[in-house]
Design an enzyme around this catalytic site. Structure first.
Site, short mmCIF file in Angstrom:
data_model
loop_
_atom_site.label_atom_id
_atom_site.label_comp_id
_atom_site.label_asym_id
_atom_site.label_seq_id
_atom_site.Cartn_x
_atom_site.Cartn_y
_atom_site.Cartn_z
CE LYS A 193 -3.93 -2.25 2.35
NZ LYS A 193 -4.91 -2.20 3.51
CG ASN B 98 -3.27 -2.20 6.82
OD1 ASN B 98 -3.40 -1.77 5.63
ND2 ASN B 98 -4.61 -2.76 7.39
CE1 TYR C 295 -9.41 -2.99 0.84
CE2 TYR C 295 -8.20 -0.98 -0.23
CZ TYR C 295 -8.35 -2.12 0.50
OH TYR C 295 -7.01 -2.72 1.07
CG HIS D 233 -5.29 -5.97 -0.34
ND1 HIS D 233 -6.42 -6.16 0.32
CD2 HIS D 233 -5.17 -6.92 -1.35
CE1 HIS D 233 -7.42 -7.21 -0.55
NE2 HIS D 233 -6.45 -7.46 -1.49
CD GLU E 71 -8.80 -8.98 -3.66
OE1 GLU E 71 -9.96 -8.48 -3.04
OE2 GLU E 71 -7.79 -8.98 -3.21
P1 ATP Z 1 -7.00 -5.74 3.31
O1 ATP Z 1 -8.56 -6.13 2.63
O2 ATP Z 1 -6.53 -4.14 2.96
O3 ATP Z 1 -6.14 -6.91 2.94
P2 ATP Z 1 -8.04 -6.69 5.84
O4 ATP Z 1 -8.60 -7.68 4.91
O5 ATP Z 1 -7.15 -7.19 6.96
O6 ATP Z 1 -7.21 -5.82 4.84
P3 ATP Z 1 -10.54 -5.38 5.60
O7 ATP Z 1 -11.50 -5.57 7.00
O8 ATP Z 1 -10.87 -5.92 4.37
O9 ATP Z 1 -8.99 -5.89 6.44
O10 ATP Z 1 -10.47 -3.50 5.59
C1 ATP Z 1 -9.76 -3.31 4.25
C2 ATP Z 1 -8.94 -2.17 4.83
O11 ATP Z 1 -9.49 -1.00 5.43
C3 ATP Z 1 -7.93 -2.25 6.08
O12 ATP Z 1 -6.91 -3.05 5.54
C4 ATP Z 1 -7.71 -0.97 6.48
O13 ATP Z 1 -6.79 -0.45 5.74
C5 ATP Z 1 -9.02 -0.40 6.37
N1 ATP Z 1 -9.90 -0.39 7.61
C6 ATP Z 1 -10.38 -1.58 7.98
N2 ATP Z 1 -11.08 -1.21 9.36
C7 ATP Z 1 -10.94 -0.13 9.52
C8 ATP Z 1 -11.28 0.73 10.54
N3 ATP Z 1 -12.07 0.39 11.62
N4 ATP Z 1 -10.75 2.32 10.35
C9 ATP Z 1 -10.00 2.81 9.39
N5 ATP Z 1 -9.74 1.78 8.45
C10 ATP Z 1 -9.93 0.69 8.38
MG MG Z 2 -9.83 -7.24 3.29
#
Ligand code: ATP
Ligand code: MG
Length: 141
Positions: free
Chosen positions: A10, A113, A50, A116, A127
């Site tokens: 990211k 974080n 997303y 992804h 994806e």
């Molecule tokens: P990713 O899809 O990016 O691999 P993930 O599957 O661990 O991450 P998801 O629940 O799909 O997590 O959330 C997608 C992304 O949205 C997260 O990686 C984070 O960057 C952001 N995100 C998720 N929850 C929150 C939150 N409560 N506040 C802010 N950002 C969030």
């Molecule tokens: Mg995710």
């Protein structure tokens, strides 16, 4: 079972010059990088990528963050790579990420974080084709 997943570095990790270290962590887990590029998401493409999170309170911040700089999508291949790579990424919330994970090392905020990873075979397939053409996926030109 050998499978593929879509990994992505990211914008926060690209900005930190962490591309090389993250790739090393992936390769050290015996995961193969089958395709890789640097690109930048538009607002429209980030919203599409997303779209499952549309309507959530963090959606707009997430889209702003994901469009703030370049990203590095990768096709990763290995045994159970969807699960194995998500283990290597660590918890979504970097403060809860386990020692030795990418997010523990490079995460700095809830959305920042570092990486992804697809969360199911179906999402991995979608994806991968979101970012890579059939030629790129096969590694031929
Ligand atoms: P990713 O899809 O990016 O691999 P993930 O599957 O661990 O991450 P998801 O629940 O799909 O997590 O959330 C997608 C992304 O949205 C997260 O990686 C984070 O960057 C952001 N995100 C998720 N929850 C929150 C939150 N409560 N506040 C802010 N950002 C969030
Ligand atoms: Mg995710």
């Amino acid at each position: 079972m050998t499978q593929k997943t879509l990994g992505m570095i990211k914008p926060d990790a690209v900005e930190k010059n962490a591309i090389g270290e993250i790739i090393a962590m992936i390769e050290n887990k015996n995961i193969k990088i089958r395709a890789i590029k640097m690109t930048r998401l538009t607002k429209k493409s980030a919203e599409e990528f997303y779209s499952v999170h549309k309507g959530k309170p963090f959606f707009n911040d997430l889209v702003d963050f994901m469009t703030s700089g370049p990203v590095v999508p990768m096709i990763l291949e290995g045994e159970n790579v969807i699960t194995e790579y998500r283990k290597l990424m660590g918890s979504t919330d970097f403060t809860r990420a386990e020692e030795g994970t990418i997010r523990k090392k490079f995460g700095s905020a809830m959305e920042k974080n570092a990486v992804h990873g697809s969360d199911s075979p179906e999402n991995a397939k979608n994806e991968i084709s979101f970012f890579f053409s059939a030629h790129e996926e096969l590694g031929i030109f």
